[in-house]
Design a protein around this motif. Structure first.
Motif, PDB file in Angstrom:
ATOM      1  N   ASP A  98      12.490 -75.659  -0.284  1.00 48.28           N
ATOM      2  CA  ASP A  98      11.074 -75.523  -0.613  1.00 48.28           C
ATOM      3  C   ASP A  98      10.469 -74.444   0.286  1.00 48.28           C
ATOM      4  O   ASP A  98      11.127 -73.938   1.203  1.00 48.28           O
ATOM      5  CB  ASP A  98      10.323 -76.865  -0.502  1.00 48.28           C
ATOM      6  CG  ASP A  98      10.217 -77.390   0.925  1.00 48.28           C
ATOM      7  OD1 ASP A  98      10.276 -76.588   1.881  1.00 48.28           O
ATOM      8  OD2 ASP A  98      10.065 -78.612   1.101  1.00 48.28           O
ATOM      9  N   SER A  99       9.240 -74.075  -0.006  1.00 45.01           N
ATOM     10  CA  SER A  99       8.619 -72.991   0.744  1.00 45.01           C
ATOM     11  C   SER A  99       7.107 -73.141   0.728  1.00 45.01           C
ATOM     12  O   SER A  99       6.545 -73.629  -0.253  1.00 45.01           O
ATOM     13  CB  SER A  99       8.997 -71.659   0.082  1.00 45.01           C
ATOM     14  OG  SER A  99       8.310 -70.606   0.682  1.00 45.01           O
ATOM     15  N   ARG A 100       6.490 -72.752   1.828  1.00 38.69           N
ATOM     16  CA  ARG A 100       5.021 -72.755   1.874  1.00 38.69           C
ATOM     17  C   ARG A 100       4.555 -71.592   2.733  1.00 38.69           C
ATOM     18  O   ARG A 100       5.294 -71.136   3.613  1.00 38.69           O
ATOM     19  CB  ARG A 100       4.506 -74.077   2.456  1.00 38.69           C
ATOM     20  CG  ARG A 100       4.760 -74.258   3.934  1.00 38.69           C
ATOM     21  CD  ARG A 100       4.614 -75.688   4.383  1.00 38.69           C
ATOM     22  NE  ARG A 100       5.660 -76.521   3.787  1.00 38.69           N
ATOM     23  CZ  ARG A 100       5.730 -77.846   3.902  1.00 38.69           C
ATOM     24  NH1 ARG A 100       4.815 -78.494   4.578  1.00 38.69           N
ATOM     25  NH2 ARG A 100       6.710 -78.519   3.346  1.00 38.69           N
ATOM     26  N   CYS A 101       3.336 -71.145   2.465  1.00 35.65           N
ATOM     27  CA  CYS A 101       2.724 -70.113   3.307  1.00 35.65           C
ATOM     28  C   CYS A 101       1.535 -70.742   4.010  1.00 35.65           C
ATOM     29  O   CYS A 101       0.725 -71.426   3.374  1.00 35.65           O
ATOM     30  CB  CYS A 101       2.201 -68.957   2.465  1.00 35.65           C
ATOM     31  SG  CYS A 101       3.472 -67.962   1.704  1.00 35.65           S
ATOM     32  N   VAL A 102       1.442 -70.514   5.301  1.00 37.08           N
ATOM     33  CA  VAL A 102       0.298 -71.018   6.069  1.00 37.08           C
ATOM     34  C   VAL A 102      -0.265 -69.849   6.875  1.00 37.08           C
ATOM     35  O   VAL A 102       0.502 -69.038   7.399  1.00 37.08           O
ATOM     36  CB  VAL A 102       0.726 -72.153   7.034  1.00 37.08           C
ATOM     37  CG1 VAL A 102      -0.480 -72.775   7.718  1.00 37.08           C
ATOM     38  CG2 VAL A 102       1.522 -73.224   6.300  1.00 37.08           C
ATOM     39  N   THR A 103      -1.609 -69.777   6.966  1.00 37.14           N
ATOM     40  CA  THR A 103      -2.205 -68.699   7.759  1.00 37.14           C
ATOM     41  C   THR A 103      -2.726 -69.241   9.093  1.00 37.14           C
ATOM     42  O   THR A 103      -3.243 -70.360   9.161  1.00 37.14           O
ATOM     43  CB  THR A 103      -3.376 -68.036   6.997  1.00 37.14           C
ATOM     44  OG1 THR A 103      -4.193 -69.057   6.436  1.00 37.14           O
ATOM     45  CG2 THR A 103      -2.863 -67.121   5.912  1.00 37.14           C
ATOM     46  N   TYR A 104      -2.571 -68.441  10.121  1.00 43.13           N
ATOM     47  CA  TYR A 104      -3.045 -68.796  11.471  1.00 43.13           C
ATOM     48  C   TYR A 104      -3.921 -67.658  11.978  1.00 43.13           C
ATOM     49  O   TYR A 104      -3.516 -66.501  11.927  1.00 43.13           O
ATOM     50  CB  TYR A 104      -1.858 -69.052  12.406  1.00 43.13           C
ATOM     51  CG  TYR A 104      -1.121 -70.314  12.007  1.00 43.13           C
ATOM     52  CD1 TYR A 104      -1.567 -71.557  12.433  1.00 43.13           C
ATOM     53  CD2 TYR A 104      -0.019 -70.255  11.159  1.00 43.13           C
ATOM     54  CE1 TYR A 104      -0.930 -72.721  12.033  1.00 43.13           C
ATOM     55  CE2 TYR A 104       0.629 -71.419  10.746  1.00 43.13           C
ATOM     56  CZ  TYR A 104       0.166 -72.650  11.194  1.00 43.13           C
ATOM     57  OH  TYR A 104       0.792 -73.795  10.779  1.00 43.13           O
ATOM     58  N   CYS A 115      -5.108 -62.758   9.297  1.00 45.04           N
ATOM     59  CA  CYS A 115      -4.427 -63.928   9.854  1.00 45.04           C
ATOM     60  C   CYS A 115      -2.922 -63.689   9.853  1.00 45.04           C
ATOM     61  O   CYS A 115      -2.390 -63.027   8.954  1.00 45.04           O
ATOM     62  CB  CYS A 115      -4.699 -65.170   8.991  1.00 45.04           C
ATOM     63  SG  CYS A 115      -6.375 -65.781   9.129  1.00 45.04           S
ATOM     64  N   TYR A 116      -2.266 -64.270  10.833  1.00 48.08           N
ATOM     65  CA  TYR A 116      -0.812 -64.283  10.796  1.00 48.08           C
ATOM     66  C   TYR A 116      -0.381 -65.163   9.621  1.00 48.08           C
ATOM     67  O   TYR A 116      -1.061 -66.156   9.310  1.00 48.08           O
ATOM     68  CB  TYR A 116      -0.230 -64.886  12.078  1.00 48.08           C
ATOM     69  CG  TYR A 116      -0.478 -64.042  13.302  1.00 48.08           C
ATOM     70  CD1 TYR A 116       0.380 -62.999  13.629  1.00 48.08           C
ATOM     71  CD2 TYR A 116      -1.563 -64.308  14.132  1.00 48.08           C
ATOM     72  CE1 TYR A 116       0.148 -62.227  14.761  1.00 48.08           C
ATOM     73  CE2 TYR A 116      -1.801 -63.540  15.264  1.00 48.08           C
ATOM     74  CZ  TYR A 116      -0.940 -62.500  15.567  1.00 48.08           C
ATOM     75  OH  TYR A 116      -1.171 -61.738  16.673  1.00 48.08           O
ATOM     76  N   ASN A 165      -1.939 -57.951   9.850  1.00 40.22           N
ATOM     77  CA  ASN A 165      -2.454 -56.954   8.904  1.00 40.22           C
ATOM     78  C   ASN A 165      -1.462 -56.620   7.799  1.00 40.22           C
ATOM     79  O   ASN A 165      -1.566 -55.582   7.153  1.00 40.22           O
ATOM     80  CB  ASN A 165      -2.862 -55.690   9.664  1.00 40.22           C
ATOM     81  CG  ASN A 165      -1.685 -55.107  10.436  1.00 40.22           C
ATOM     82  OD1 ASN A 165      -0.606 -55.706  10.461  1.00 40.22           O
ATOM     83  ND2 ASN A 165      -1.882 -53.953  11.046  1.00 40.22           N
ATOM     84  N   SER A 166      -0.508 -57.509   7.570  1.00 36.58           N
ATOM     85  CA  SER A 166       0.463 -57.263   6.499  1.00 36.58           C
ATOM     86  C   SER A 166      -0.260 -57.205   5.151  1.00 36.58           C
ATOM     87  O   SER A 166      -1.154 -58.011   4.871  1.00 36.58           O
ATOM     88  CB  SER A 166       1.495 -58.391   6.477  1.00 36.58           C
ATOM     89  OG  SER A 166       2.301 -58.264   5.328  1.00 36.58           O
TER      90      SER A 166
END
Ligand code: ATP
Ligand code: ATP
Ligand code: MG
Ligand code: MG
Ligand code: MG
Length: 237
Positions: free
Chosen positions: A131-137, A22-23, A86-87
């Motif tokens: 603040d910070s968040r990670c979201v996958t697409y 996922c991105y 693919n990171s």
């Protein structure tokens, strides 16, 4: 390091990983920047130096992580960093990616502050934090829609803020008066108010204010045709 009998407490840690294939979007946003911008007397609706400082800080993050980042997009007090599908950065550990991105961004923001605000030192009681968040697409459509969402947000906010502040600055309305004037108005009507009441053609406003800023992997900062060009930036990803 020698093992101790206390070592077992590590078992309580959990290392959440972002979904594979996922991105990844890391979005950071300034904490209470409405107040922060007031305290440091940012020009309203858009303080050029504050935006340049955001861009310069984000650019350093992009360059630091250039092997994993496809592009970054920012407006106001926020920035989104898009990582390739693919990171394998930090084994895709959510905490690591989120915290390292936001702390690298924040330390740059603080270190570069005096370059953009030479007359105003940072006050220890009013320091910038984010603040910070990670979201996958999961696919290209979703990631493009994500960017379009932020892009539309920039447009809607900037049109409103420009009309709001120009009614105050050019037409001597109070904040309540400006809010009232704009309540329920459509985009077209805001253009019209700006044109006929404030003497401003919204189309002539700077591209960075209207469209936000896009940073390429090479560190170029673009403001024009941002969304139209997205296709091009994702080639090969
Ligand atoms: P939160 O902590 O929930 O994010 P916030 O006050 O930061 O609260 P945002 O929705 O993130 O709220 O909005 C950021 C605010 O910061 C804008 O509404 C604007 O008032 C101010 N701001 C950010 N950048 C600039 C700028 N370049 N020029 C003028 N004002 C700015
Ligand atoms: P990682 O990014 O994985 O955390 P790291 O190099 O930061 O890698 P740590 O296990 O966190 O590894 O160790 C921090 C290292 O920083 C120490 O091993 C030491 O070399 C150095 N260090 C930290 N604080 C001090 C200090 N006050 N004086 C001297 N060296 C220090
Ligand atoms: Mg904010
Ligand atoms: Mg914000
Ligand atoms: Mg360490």
């Amino acid at each position: 390091m020698a093992k101790s009998r206390f070592e077992y407490v590590r078992e309580f840690e959990n290392h959440e990983r972002l979904l594979p294939e996922c991105y990844i979007v890391v979005r950071i946003d300034g904490k209470k920047f409405h107040e922060f911008s007031k305290f440091y007397e940012f020009e309203k609706p858009n303080d050029l130096n504050a935006l340049k400082l955001m861009n310069a800080s984000a650019k350093n993050v992009v360059l630091h992580y250039k092997n994993d980042i496809i592009l970054a997009y920012g407006e106001s007090d926020e920035y989104s960093f898009i990582l390739r599908q693919n990171s394998t950065l930090y084994n895709r550990r959510t905490d690591k990616i989120s915290t390292l991105f936001v702390s690298l961004f924040t330390s740059n923001y603080v270190a570069l502050w005096t370059k953009y605000f030479p007359q105003k030192g940072l006050d220890i009681k009013h320091l910038p934090f984010f603040d910070s968040r990670c979201v996958t697409y999961p696919n290209l459509k979703a990631i493009k829609d994500y960017l379009s969402w932020r892009f539309v947000d920039t447009h809607i906010n900037n049109l409103y803020n420009t009309a709001f502040w120009m009614l105050i600055k050019k037409c001597d309305l109070t904040t309540e008066g400006a809010e009232e004037r704009l309540r329920g108005t459509l985009s077209k009507e805001k253009h019209e108010i700006l044109f006929s009441e404030c003497g401003i053609n919204y189309n002539d406003e700077p591209e960075m204010y209207k469209k936000g800023s896009l940073i390429t992997r090479k560190g170029e900062i673009l403001h024009e045709d941002v969304i139209k060009q997205i296709e091009h930036f994702f080639e090969g990803f």
